[in-house]
Design an enzyme around this catalytic site. Sequence first.
Site, PDB file in Angstrom:
ATOM      1  CG  ASP E  81      -1.932   1.133   1.174  1.00  0.00           C
ATOM      2  OD1 ASP E  81      -2.337   1.524   0.063  1.00  0.00           O
ATOM      3  OD2 ASP E  81      -2.317   1.629   2.250  1.00  0.00           O
ATOM      4  CD  GLU E 126      -3.706  -3.461 -13.663  1.00  0.00           C
ATOM      5  OE1 GLU E 126      -2.653  -4.066 -13.423  1.00  0.00           O
ATOM      6  OE2 GLU E 126      -4.147  -3.319 -14.829  1.00  0.00           O
TER       7      GLU E 126
END
Lengths: 146, 146, 146, 146, 146, 146
Positions: E81, E126
């Site tokens: 992240d 995605e």
Amino acid sequence: MPTVRITRRLHFSAAHRLHSDQLSAEENASFYGLCNSPNYHGHNYELDVTVEGEIDPDTGYVMDLGRLKALVEAEVVADVDHRNLNLDVPWLEGVIPSAENLVVRIWERLAGRIRDGRLVKLVLWETPRNYAEYQGDIRGNNGGEP
Amino acid sequence: MPTVRITRRLHFSAAHRLHSDQLSAEENASFYGLCNSPNYHGHNYELDVTVEGEIDPDTGYVMDLGRLKALVEAEVVADVDHRNLNLDVPWLEGVIPSAENLVVRIWERLAGRIRDGRLVKLVLWETPRNYAEYQGDIRGNNGGEP
Amino acid sequence: MPTVRITRRLHFSAAHRLHSDQLSAEENASFYGLCNSPNYHGHNYELDVTVEGEIDPDTGYVMDLGRLKALVEAEVVADVDHRNLNLDVPWLEGVIPSAENLVVRIWERLAGRIRDGRLVKLVLWETPRNYAEYQGDIRGNNGGEP
Amino acid sequence: MPTVRITRRLHFSAAHRLHSDQLSAEENASFYGLCNSPNYHGHNYELDVTVEGEIDPDTGYVMDLGRLKALVEAEVVADVDHRNLNLDVPWLEGVIPSAENLVVRIWERLAGRIRDGRLVKLVLWETPRNYAEYQGDIRGNNGGEP
Amino acid sequence: MPTVRITRRLHFSAAHRLHSDQLSAEENASFYGLCNSPNYHGHNYELDVTVEGEIDPDTGYVMDLGRLKALVEAEVVADVDHRNLNLDVPWLEGVIPSAENLVVRIWERLAGRIRDGRLVKLVLWETPRNYAEYQGDIRGNNGGEP
Amino acid sequence: MPTVRITRRLHFSAAHRLHSDQLSAEENASFYGLCNSPNYHGHNYELDVTVEGEIDPDTGYVMDLGRLKALVEAEVVADVDHRNLNLDVPWLEGVIPSAENLVVRIWERLAGRIRDGRLVKLVLWETPRNYAEYQGDIRGNNGGEP
């Protein structure tokens, strides 16, 4: 190399009407309800196209999604987007344009044209709350016989 | 009591075609592109109806959303759902059924019929990526004077 | 003719990093947290472009959404999609690419180029759970005087 | 510096029941319908918190969204998430937990505690198809003087 | 006890660039297009983690979703992240960070660490319009042989 | 005729609490965390019902989705919508109302009542980020033996 599935979502907007030549006018109205409305209605369709294959170790791709998108646009979307599914699409002639029939015909348009992987699933959303799903003539994903 | 806005989303599926009698056939095709396709296309419309009012201290409601939903279904959705917006709807006769024109005509259907609050905004989604919004003939969305 | 707002959503995917030259390395790390991560991170941005204007009675449009989309793609998306907002975009040079700064710079790119209506709102979604909104240098969204 | 609005969405899941002490049991059942069901029902609420302010030229932020999120979690979500809005929340005592009343009480919890910007809008989604919106006791959504 | 699948969605935002050492610069640019852009771009990824198992009759759970979430955050999200998938993640070193390769590597991180059930599917989005799906080295969900 | 799957999404809002009679009060609090909160909490549930069958050549349908919707509303939604799943639903008596247990009980309500096709999958969303999925007593969707 591992076998992975990739999915690309495309959309089109089309008019249709559900009406069967095998039923009387009354039966059509009763069976299809509002979907039999004579002057057509329409939907924003979403089409999820899933291709399965081994990852190419040189590229990290099963198949280029850009190429998959271009193929589906050329073979399907260009014919159905902003069209009337009962009147305007040669490969839907004589087909009652239910989500079930549409998803099978779209499969037939695409299955032979995908390389670098094989088409394993199509999901056609008619509204955000209902869809039809087809996995080809291999019986579904419940382990049935071919 | 505080002034609050409440919104209820409704949906309908309809066919339409954009075509102007003020334009020639060539101009229509060029200006509207695929939206001028002769046999109609269609959309899943979403309609967001916003009502503003003071909270009723006895009920905690500005207006019962169930009643608001029933009103919009009776006055709008019942006429347009699974219909052709060019052919089937008396209150759209002679109207080019663009999202802009639709949202104004829906406003006119609803504005006078809402009690316990006043209609302050309508948003009409034609697809998940475009919508038209109308706030009545009072400029802006703060209920100010013209 | 009634004044209506129309909105078109576009998307782009980009990398960025939040880092201020006015802060020390320690202050940057502390203030921005993970957003200061040195090798960039990225987002799928959604950009909602809202134009207000009177409906053209001949066409039913405030402005052709296809033309609006083409304009935003040419002026904004072509420069930022699949790019690094810190390094690749001339009109973002020297700008900390926060959602707030981005939405203002995009406004400056678009405001003067929209005809048949005027740009009244931009919403830039950085994730599905946060966004920045700009309405130009006129305070509020009701077209009032400054 | 330009004035921009930033919004952060938070969520919580809670039980509630709509029932007014000003109404008889029959009136409650008739007015609220299923929402008056005696043993409670519940929702996944989404809360959109919008803060307006000038962009800080040193940081590119109106306000750090991480800090905004932490504030709303501490002042609101920690008290209502996985709770019963009729029984468990001190600052909702005696309040009919309609979306309208909730959004006003949440405003009162937050308005005085936000620095670096001012709270201008709260939207509380009760389901994906209905929400209440509050902009404080100043009429309109532009923070102007009454 | 019945066998049920439970799924938890997590998200992370990251930068990446698609580039293969097996291809020349020209081939990379041609094959990957904008995804080969040199200074990276990025996405908001969504990761759906599906675990299958029998329901524990004492708890009604296949597996505590809170524990599943904590595990995926510790083993995957904490590393990716707000990071650059090409440069920052030890377990992605030398991997072309396509969605296909990512979903397989994430599987390898998670498969051995899940107890009280077994990992049966990962879906990595995605963008909201494309995703990769992996079901481990057992061939897909079409009834094939292991 | 081809075998196709059709899915219809329905929703309901309900309160529940996770608590096991097999565990002590301390174990319940520790194991379920906030989900054990004594006065209940709640969710907006979404239920996706998938039916598989051959397309009827006379109608283009596997099964009329309107009839499927009416069936699920009568057998499931009417009992659970705006109810407390621990207290109000006869067919959930003694069941810990986890998503896993709910999806299995809903399956038992529906499986024998669907004609013109067979129920092959139920997905029950408890929040937009977690769901339970059941496919009946045939093991999973990977072709295992019953």
